[in-house]
Design a protein around this motif. Structure first.
Motif, PDB file in Angstrom:
ATOM      1  N   LEU A   1      35.372  22.157  50.688  1.00 22.00           N
ATOM      2  CA  LEU A   1      35.601  23.583  50.478  1.00 22.00           C
ATOM      3  C   LEU A   1      36.514  23.816  49.273  1.00 22.00           C
ATOM      4  N   VAL A   2      36.112  24.762  48.442  1.00 26.02           N
ATOM      5  CA  VAL A   2      36.927  25.231  47.320  1.00 26.02           C
ATOM      6  C   VAL A   2      37.258  26.694  47.572  1.00 26.02           C
ATOM      7  N   ARG A   3      38.528  27.063  47.372  1.00 21.67           N
ATOM      8  CA  ARG A   3      38.950  28.446  47.614  1.00 21.67           C
ATOM      9  C   ARG A   3      39.613  28.977  46.350  1.00 21.67           C
ATOM     10  N   ILE A   4      39.227  30.206  45.982  1.00 22.51           N
ATOM     11  CA  ILE A   4      39.753  30.821  44.765  1.00 22.51           C
ATOM     12  C   ILE A   4      39.942  32.315  45.036  1.00 22.51           C
ATOM     13  N   ARG A   5      41.015  32.878  44.484  1.00 21.97           N
ATOM     14  CA  ARG A   5      41.370  34.270  44.797  1.00 21.97           C
ATOM     15  C   ARG A   5      41.144  35.166  43.577  1.00 21.97           C
ATOM     16  N   LEU A   6      40.549  36.341  43.818  1.00 19.94           N
ATOM     17  CA  LEU A   6      40.335  37.339  42.777  1.00 19.94           C
ATOM     18  C   LEU A   6      41.457  38.363  42.851  1.00 19.94           C
ATOM     19  N   LEU A   7      42.214  38.464  41.752  1.00 22.35           N
ATOM     20  CA  LEU A   7      43.371  39.353  41.706  1.00 22.35           C
ATOM     21  C   LEU A   7      43.266  40.291  40.514  1.00 22.35           C
ATOM     22  N   ASP A   8      43.872  41.453  40.672  1.00 24.51           N
ATOM     23  CA  ASP A   8      44.029  42.378  39.551  1.00 24.51           C
ATOM     24  C   ASP A   8      45.436  42.948  39.623  1.00 24.51           C
ATOM     25  N   GLY A   9      46.256  42.596  38.630  1.00 25.42           N
ATOM     26  CA  GLY A   9      47.642  43.036  38.669  1.00 25.42           C
ATOM     27  C   GLY A   9      48.402  42.481  39.851  1.00 25.42           C
ATOM     28  N   GLY A  10      48.006  41.287  40.294  1.00 27.97           N
ATOM     29  CA  GLY A  10      48.658  40.655  41.431  1.00 27.97           C
ATOM     30  C   GLY A  10      48.137  41.094  42.780  1.00 27.97           C
ATOM     31  N   LYS A  11      47.221  42.064  42.819  1.00 35.02           N
ATOM     32  CA  LYS A  11      46.685  42.573  44.079  1.00 35.02           C
ATOM     33  C   LYS A  11      45.303  41.975  44.344  1.00 35.02           C
ATOM     34  N   PRO A  12      45.045  41.517  45.579  1.00 32.75           N
ATOM     35  CA  PRO A  12      43.733  40.933  45.898  1.00 32.75           C
ATOM     36  C   PRO A  12      42.633  41.980  45.902  1.00 32.75           C
ATOM     37  N   LEU A  13      41.453  41.587  45.446  1.00 35.86           N
ATOM     38  CA  LEU A  13      40.284  42.459  45.463  1.00 35.86           C
ATOM     39  C   LEU A  13      39.327  41.962  46.537  1.00 35.86           C
ATOM     40  N   ALA A  14      39.140  42.754  47.577  1.00 40.62           N
ATOM     41  CA  ALA A  14      38.291  42.382  48.707  1.00 40.62           C
ATOM     42  C   ALA A  14      36.871  42.905  48.516  1.00 40.62           C
ATOM     43  N   GLY A  15      35.895  42.164  49.072  1.00 42.13           N
ATOM     44  CA  GLY A  15      34.512  42.606  49.073  1.00 42.13           C
ATOM     45  C   GLY A  15      33.806  42.520  47.741  1.00 42.13           C
ATOM     46  N   GLU A  16      34.357  41.748  46.803  1.00 37.90           N
ATOM     47  CA  GLU A  16      33.721  41.591  45.493  1.00 37.90           C
ATOM     48  C   GLU A  16      32.915  40.293  45.455  1.00 37.90           C
ATOM     49  N   THR A  17      31.894  40.265  44.597  1.00 38.47           N
ATOM     50  CA  THR A  17      31.017  39.100  44.484  1.00 38.47           C
ATOM     51  C   THR A  17      31.593  38.079  43.506  1.00 38.47           C
ATOM     52  N   VAL A  18      31.646  36.828  43.941  1.00 37.73           N
ATOM     53  CA  VAL A  18      32.045  35.717  43.085  1.00 37.73           C
ATOM     54  C   VAL A  18      30.859  34.754  43.021  1.00 37.73           C
TER      55      VAL A  18
END
Length: 221
Positions: free
Chosen positions: A137-154
């Protein structure tokens, strides 16, 4: 040495990626501005001084690209190009500003925690980016200005230059913490990509198209 380029289909250089903000972040958090060592038509080459033991992030920084004309209907965007470069019924004319960021991580000597996320829109590893293995498993976080973005496609895009049959990119959604989790099926080079388009807070007639990538080397078991 790091190669910076845009690519079509296979992960091979097509067009040089230029940036005024190339930089590296050292294991202790020190920011290191980078100047291209060589500039070619299809790629920019950067030399990164690895003066500390540990894990570095090498980045294009946030770079603004072209502004394109587009048509908006609801949340659907259609770019106005070619013979259909006109508005259809129910569409509104907008402009789309491209903003991109590309990162890669390298380790000199023993691995250390990846540098802290930048303030920019970006993909930031949760599991160690230089400790990825096929079938794990690889885990990576999508952030904008330090805030997580939920429900987005990676998207996970594999380098398949020698593959007899091309597999489609694997797409996953970020969870409530902005984390996308996926299991690379085989060793090789992968591009992890996220793109989010939304109206500018200052002008609803201008949309910002944020794209972030991380190049990931997945090792065999």
């Amino acid at each position: 040495t790091v190669e910076a380029s845009f690519a079509e289909d296979e992960l091979r250089p097509d067009i040089a990626m230029k940036s005024d903000a190339f930089n590296a972040t050292a294991p202790d958090g020190t920011a290191i501005p980078l100047t291209p060592a060589a500039s070619l038509k299809d790629a920019i080459f950067l030399e990164v001084p690895l003066t500390q033991a540990g894990t570095y992030r090498i980045s294009s920084g946030e770079r603004q690209g072209r502004v394109a004309k587009a048509a908006l209907q609801g949340t659907n965007i259609r770019f106005l190009e070619g013979p259909d470069a006109r508005l259809w019924d129910g569409e509104t004319a907008i402009e789309v500003q491209s903003v991109t960021r590309a990162d890669v991580y390298v380790t000199h000597g023993k691995m250390s925690p990846a540098p802290a996320p930048a303030a920019d829109f970006g993909l930031y590893p949760v599991s160690h980016p230089n400790d990825a293995y096929a079938g794990e498993l690889v885990r990576i976080r999508l952030l904008d200005g330090g805030k997580p973005l939920a429900g987005e496609t990676v998207s996970l895009i594999a380098d398949q230059i020698y593959a007899a049959e091309k597999a489609k990119p694997v797409e996953v959604k970020t969870d409530a913490d902005g984390v996308a989790a996926f299991t690379p099926p085989a060793a090789g080079l992968y591009l992890v990509q996220a793109r989010v388009r939304r109206p500018s807070p200052d002008n609803p007639a201008v949309w910002i198209s944020h794209t972030a990538t991380v190049t990931l080397e997945v090792l065999p078991q």
